[in-house]
Design a protein around this motif. Structure first.
Motif, PDB file in Angstrom:
ATOM      1  N   MET A 128      85.274 -87.131  -8.882  1.00 54.52           N
ATOM      2  CA  MET A 128      85.563 -85.911  -9.585  1.00 54.52           C
ATOM      3  C   MET A 128      85.774 -84.759  -8.607  1.00 54.52           C
ATOM      4  N   PHE A 129      84.919 -84.699  -7.559  1.00 50.15           N
ATOM      5  CA  PHE A 129      85.054 -83.600  -6.609  1.00 50.15           C
ATOM      6  C   PHE A 129      86.358 -83.688  -5.830  1.00 50.15           C
ATOM      7  N   ASP A 130      86.842 -84.908  -5.530  1.00 47.36           N
ATOM      8  CA  ASP A 130      88.112 -85.040  -4.821  1.00 47.36           C
ATOM      9  C   ASP A 130      89.249 -84.457  -5.641  1.00 47.36           C
ATOM     10  N   THR A 131      89.259 -84.757  -6.926  1.00 44.99           N
ATOM     11  CA  THR A 131      90.303 -84.245  -7.809  1.00 44.99           C
ATOM     12  C   THR A 131      90.206 -82.730  -7.920  1.00 44.99           C
ATOM     13  N   LEU A 132      88.992 -82.223  -8.075  1.00 40.54           N
ATOM     14  CA  LEU A 132      88.806 -80.782  -8.188  1.00 40.54           C
ATOM     15  C   LEU A 132      89.181 -80.070  -6.891  1.00 40.54           C
ATOM     16  N   ASN A 133      88.819 -80.640  -5.748  1.00 36.43           N
ATOM     17  CA  ASN A 133      89.194 -80.041  -4.466  1.00 36.43           C
ATOM     18  C   ASN A 133      90.702 -80.012  -4.283  1.00 36.43           C
ATOM     19  N   ALA A 134      91.382 -81.089  -4.666  1.00 40.25           N
ATOM     20  CA  ALA A 134      92.843 -81.130  -4.558  1.00 40.25           C
ATOM     21  C   ALA A 134      93.482 -80.078  -5.462  1.00 40.25           C
ATOM     22  N   ALA A 135      92.959 -79.947  -6.682  1.00 39.59           N
ATOM     23  CA  ALA A 135      93.493 -78.940  -7.600  1.00 39.59           C
ATOM     24  C   ALA A 135      93.211 -77.536  -7.073  1.00 39.59           C
ATOM     25  N   GLY A 149      86.802 -72.668  -7.954  1.00 37.08           N
ATOM     26  CA  GLY A 149      85.373 -72.735  -7.698  1.00 37.08           C
ATOM     27  C   GLY A 149      84.892 -74.116  -7.321  1.00 37.08           C
ATOM     28  N   ALA A 150      85.738 -74.894  -6.653  1.00 33.61           N
ATOM     29  CA  ALA A 150      85.378 -76.264  -6.284  1.00 33.61           C
ATOM     30  C   ALA A 150      84.292 -76.318  -5.231  1.00 33.61           C
ATOM     31  N   LYS A 151      84.029 -75.211  -4.578  1.00 33.76           N
ATOM     32  CA  LYS A 151      83.018 -75.197  -3.523  1.00 33.76           C
ATOM     33  C   LYS A 151      81.614 -74.979  -4.084  1.00 33.76           C
ATOM     34  N   GLY A 152      81.494 -74.836  -5.404  1.00 28.66           N
ATOM     35  CA  GLY A 152      80.197 -74.610  -6.029  1.00 28.66           C
ATOM     36  C   GLY A 152      79.404 -75.898  -6.170  1.00 28.66           C
TER      37      GLY A 152
END
Length: 112
Positions: A1-8, A47-50
């Motif tokens: 999930m974090f990979d997808t959110l970081n890419a977005a 806000g993917a860094k949260g």
């Protein structure tokens, strides 16, 4: 999930229109509103860094028609149904606990 959110998040931050809006907010508004020696700067991203909890708080649960289409307008009754469904799902994920859901004022949850 974090990979997808970081890419977005990278796609949003790298988008020229998003960058333009961020610059405009900073230049037109925030530069004129500093607190003493503490200038304000807006950052527009997903806000993917949260933390994981912060990412989950950004998710939204909503009702939509079975055949797709626009979201169903949410009143108190619909919001209560969504909340109860989420709580029941949480209860299912903890089978060692007593599966009990009390509903106060059940007439408040009725919807035509």
């Amino acid at each position: 999930m974090f990979d997808t959110l970081n890419a977005a998040d990278k796609a949003v931050v790298g988008n020229a229109a998003i960058g333009s809006i961020q610059s405009q907010v900073n230049a037109d508004f925030l530069e004129k509103l500093p607190f003493a020696d503490d200038p304000l700067v807006a950052t527009l991203d997903l806000g993917a860094k949260g933390s994981f909890d912060q990412v989950l708080e950004r998710l939204e649960l909503y009702l939509s028609p079975k055949n797709g289409g626009e979201r169903v307008p949410r009143g108190l009754g619909y919001n209560n149904l969504l909340f109860m469904a989420a709580e029941l799902l949480l209860l299912q994920s903890h089978p060692e606990q007593v599966p009990l859901l009390l509903i106060e004022e059940p007439e408040a949850h009725l919807h035509p």
